[in-house]
Design a protein around this motif. Structure first.
Motif, PDB file in Angstrom:
ATOM      1  N   VAL A 309       0.839  -1.194   0.000  1.00  0.00           N
ATOM      2  CA  VAL A 309       0.000   0.000   0.000  1.00  0.00           C
ATOM      3  C   VAL A 309       0.877   1.248   0.000  1.00  0.00           C
ATOM      4  O   VAL A 309       0.575   2.245  -0.664  1.00  0.00           O
ATOM      5  CB  VAL A 309      -0.961  -0.005   1.199  1.00  0.00           C
ATOM      6  CG1 VAL A 309      -1.841   1.244   1.192  1.00  0.00           C
ATOM      7  CG2 VAL A 309      -1.835  -1.255   1.178  1.00  0.00           C
ATOM      8  N   VAL A 339      -1.246  -4.786  -4.319  1.00  0.00           N
ATOM      9  CA  VAL A 339      -2.339  -4.407  -3.408  1.00  0.00           C
ATOM     10  C   VAL A 339      -3.571  -5.268  -3.669  1.00  0.00           C
ATOM     11  O   VAL A 339      -4.263  -5.687  -2.732  1.00  0.00           O
ATOM     12  CB  VAL A 339      -2.666  -2.908  -3.558  1.00  0.00           C
ATOM     13  CG1 VAL A 339      -3.961  -2.555  -2.814  1.00  0.00           C
ATOM     14  CG2 VAL A 339      -1.516  -2.065  -3.018  1.00  0.00           C
ATOM     15  N   PRO A 355      -8.024   0.733   0.110  1.00  0.00           N
ATOM     16  CA  PRO A 355      -7.109   0.426  -0.989  1.00  0.00           C
ATOM     17  C   PRO A 355      -7.795  -0.258  -2.163  1.00  0.00           C
ATOM     18  O   PRO A 355      -7.440  -0.021  -3.320  1.00  0.00           O
ATOM     19  CB  PRO A 355      -6.065  -0.494  -0.336  1.00  0.00           C
ATOM     20  CG  PRO A 355      -6.068  -0.117   1.103  1.00  0.00           C
ATOM     21  CD  PRO A 355      -7.510   0.198   1.395  1.00  0.00           C
TER      22      PRO A 355
END
Length: 413
Positions: A309, A339, A355
């Motif tokens: 991230v 991610v 995310p």
């Protein structure tokens, strides 16, 4: 490899090869530059930012001087302030005839996209037990089919090389700092990539990588700079050319912060197209604000053990703090893949899905194909069509900022 995975590889390879064929076709169909086709978009960046600038340099001129370039060559855009070593690295593509050079450079760009897909696949492999070959083929096929990937080859961008450099610097910064420094030097090819990336790497503890990579880029450019200074009659003359270059770039329809038709995705330009106006001098304020915010938060994510991230936030900070175009999000592909794998592996609680929503926002420029663009223009108008990518990328950066502020809910990898 299972039977299902073999099917995925075969289908992905077929889609990728078909998309690559269509993406490569403009390079051997492009007409020779001249007065008859001054607005030709096919291979326009290869023409304006590689082939003829190198020809100008070989002819004893200064390609950074807009007046010289427009007077001597059939270019539509000026040669922006790329690192001078660019004129040496890409020299082989400017030595043959124009069409031969265009085809060779386009094939080179396609191979770099495959290499970027392989890098993304290795990032995924660290988190999920998926064969690298399978992931490479799937990501490469998606890249070749997406607007971001196709645009690199259609206009002849150098971004695939820069993306490899940026991704390599992030992935190798801890285990192989020497290679990471070389990779960062490649990312410095365009200073609007190298400068913020070096700062963020330094802030994340990779100080040797940031300093060494910057030094390598400067050393590689020094011979060209010395030659250009001599041709300009001294340092003062060379600096006058740099000022003229910047002045010209700020006034173009595609580069000015206050242009309603520019496709810039940085915060300052997006704010102008959304609101219709921004304060004078906003660009340095945005640069400082995005970098300071991102520096604080990537360090927080690193301490929380969420490096993927943090890498994605780093890439997005690079493209929203300074002037960038939609295709520049190519540098985020490996970190996007990591991610996505991290989210798939851990399936965080709803509050920790920021995310994942950032990835959905980042899918917008990749999915902004011609048909999609035509629909947006017909329904919402030209201004919306050139703004939507920037809004999506800035929104993705904001979502990652939100995730970093609440690191306890960010998936750890």
């Amino acid at each position: 490899m299972s039977a299902r995975q073999r099917v995925v590889v075969l289908v992905g390879a077929a889609v990728g090869l078909l998309s690559a064929w269509h993406a490569l076709a403009p390079s051997w169909r492009v007409p020779l530059p001249g007065e008859a086709n001054p607005a030709e978009e096919r291979l326009q960046d290869f023409r304006d930012a590689l082939y003829f600038p190198i020809r100008e340099f070989l002819a004893g001129g200064n390609p950074y001087d807009p007046a010289s370039m427009f007077a001597h060559w059939p270019v539509r855009q000026d040669f922006n302030l790329y690192q001078p070593y660019h004129l040496l690295v890409h020299l082989p593509f400017a030595l043959p005839g124009y069409r031969v050079g265009a085809v060779a450079f386009t094939v080179f760009g396609a191979l770099l996209l495959v290499a970027l897909a392989a890098m993304a696949a290795h990032s995924v492999r660290r988190l999920l037990p998926v064969p690298v070959v399978v992931t490479t083929v799937v990501i490469a096929a998606l890249l070749m089919t997406s607007q971001v990937g196709k645009a690199q080859l259609y206009v002849g961008q150098v971004n695939p090389l820069i993306a490899l450099g940026a991704a390599g610097a992030l992935l190798a910064r801890r285990d192989r700092p020497g290679w990471a420094a070389v990779a960062l030097a490649l990312a410095w090819l365009k200073p609007q990539y190298g400068f913020p990336l070096a700062i963020l790497l330094y802030a994340r503890g990779s100080r040797r990588v940031a300093v060494a990579g910057t030094a390598v880029a400067a050393a590689a450019s020094l011979p060209v700079v010395v030659s250009l200074v001599s041709r300009s009659g001294g340092i003062g003359g060379f600096l006058d050319v740099v000022v003229a270059n910047l002045t010209h770039a700020r006034g173009t329809a595609y580069g000015a912060v206050d242009s309603l038709t520019a496709q810039r995705i940085d915060v300052a330009a997006v704010l102008f197209r959304v609101t219709g106006g921004v304060p004078s001098g906003i660009e340095p304020i945005v640069l400082a604000g995005v970098l300071v915010t991102s520096v604080l938060l990537v360090r927080r994510l690193d301490r929380a053990g969420s490096a993927p991230v943090a890498d994605l936030l780093t890439c997005l900070a690079v493209v929203v703090c300074l002037v960038h175009q939609p295709g520049d999000v190519l540098i985020a592909v490996p970190s996007m893949a990591a991610v996505a794998a991290l989210w798939w592996r851990d399936r965080p609680e709803p509050g920790g899905s920021a995310p994942c929503f950032a990835l959905l926002a980042l899918a917008v420029p990749f999915a902004h194909l011609y048909t999609v663009d035509s629909t947006i223009v017909s329904v919402f108008g030209e201004r919306a069509a050139v703004t939507i990518d920037g809004v999506a990328v800035v929104a993705a950066w904001c979502l990652l900022v939100f995730a970093a502020v609440r690191p306890a809910r960010v998936p750890v990898g």
